[in-house]
Design a protein around this motif. Structure first.
Motif, PDB file in Angstrom:
ATOM      1  N   LYS A  19      87.912  45.235   7.064  1.00 46.49           N
ATOM      2  CA  LYS A  19      87.932  46.474   6.287  1.00 46.49           C
ATOM      3  C   LYS A  19      87.939  47.678   7.229  1.00 46.49           C
ATOM      4  O   LYS A  19      88.596  48.689   6.955  1.00 46.49           O
ATOM      5  N   GLY A  20      87.198  47.554   8.331  1.00 50.53           N
ATOM      6  CA  GLY A  20      87.191  48.622   9.324  1.00 50.53           C
ATOM      7  C   GLY A  20      88.567  48.832   9.921  1.00 50.53           C
ATOM      8  O   GLY A  20      89.000  49.978  10.135  1.00 50.53           O
ATOM      9  N   LEU A  21      89.283  47.746  10.197  1.00 54.08           N
ATOM     10  CA  LEU A  21      90.649  47.865  10.700  1.00 54.08           C
ATOM     11  C   LEU A  21      91.543  48.588   9.692  1.00 54.08           C
ATOM     12  O   LEU A  21      92.374  49.420  10.069  1.00 54.08           O
ATOM     13  N   HIS A  22      91.358  48.283   8.420  1.00 52.96           N
ATOM     14  CA  HIS A  22      92.158  48.925   7.381  1.00 52.96           C
ATOM     15  C   HIS A  22      91.856  50.421   7.303  1.00 52.96           C
ATOM     16  O   HIS A  22      92.770  51.236   7.105  1.00 52.96           O
ATOM     17  N   TRP A  23      90.586  50.784   7.511  1.00 53.10           N
ATOM     18  CA  TRP A  23      90.182  52.193   7.404  1.00 53.10           C
ATOM     19  C   TRP A  23      90.629  53.026   8.602  1.00 53.10           C
ATOM     20  O   TRP A  23      90.506  54.252   8.580  1.00 53.10           O
TER      21      TRP A  23
END
Length: 241
Positions: A19-23
């Motif tokens: 999710k951090g990569l997506h953000w």
């Protein structure tokens, strides 16, 4: 502060890094991501270029002409060694340099999670640097016995597994620290909180450690892990409520 153990789920924890990569693509976070990414890029590129130069010199000086065919084996070993060493050393150094920016990134991520669009209040610079130095000292003092273990015949067979666990735990503590420090939680309490969700922490840290050992991916893993850890801590607090 208390973490509810319902959040001690390895799959849940690992998912927050992705999710951090997506953000990373969120416009609101770009200003806090750009400088850390440039720091990582500059540091890894510099070390890689210097490593290439000096390893090439060593090969030319110490490998006789009739063994030059070993180049095909030595260079892959160099690159493998570089990225393993990069995880344990360059990651800590890059995080030490970028600590003030990661603190701001965690604050802005938390603000977005809370639905707060106001300007963030930055923690004192020296507070962030002192905290990063304490964590670095903690990691170094525990890495030294592992280095000894790595050279003891027989016991060194266990070294890769112990290093893997240590790396996962170290990355969990490193990235949990940014959102927790923004809430006034000091290092000793951070360790206790991480221990209360040990499986989740090791899962999150393990994925971050693996990403940190991959070429090119390691440039963006750190800011993604800061964002993901902030999301995970937010979820653990929410579960605890």
């Amino acid at each position: 502060m208390i973490f509810n153990k319902k959040g001690n789920n390895p799959l849940l924890a690992a998912g927050f890094l992705f999710k951090g990569l997506h953000w990373l693509s969120k416009p609101e976070l770009r200003a806090y991501i750009l400088i850390p990414v440039l720091i990582n890029l500059a540091l890894y590129s510099t070390v890689l270029v210097l490593g290439y130069y000096y390893v090439n010199e060593l090969i030319a000086r110490f490998i006789p002409d009739w063994l030059q065919w070993l180049d095909w084996l030595l260079w892959p070993l160099f690159f493998i060694g570089f990225f393993i060493a990069g995880f344990f050393t360059f990651t800590l150094l890059a995080n030490l340099i970028a600590a003030p920016f990661y603190g701001k990134l965690a604050l802005k991520t938390q603000a977005l999670l809370n639905g707060d669009t106001a300007d963030i209040i930055e923690p004192p610079l020296m507070q962030m640097l002192n905290a990063e130095l304490k964590r670095t000292a903690y990691f170094i003092t525990r890495a030294l016995p592992l280095l000894v273990l790595s050279v003891i015949p027989g016991l060194n067979l266990l070294a890769p597994f112990v290093w893997g666990l240590f790396g996962a735990w170290g990355m969990a503590l490193e990235y949990f620290a940014y959102p927790l420090e923004n809430q006034g939680v000091l290092f000793e309490e951070q360790k206790q909180l991480a221990k209360s969700v040990r499986l989740g922490a090791l899962s999150f840290g393990g994925v971050a450690a693996f990403g940190s050992s991959l070429p090119f991916v390691n440039i963006i893993v750190a800011p993604a892990a800061v964002i993901g850890a902030t999301m995970y801590v937010h979820e653990l607090n929410k579960v605890a409520d």
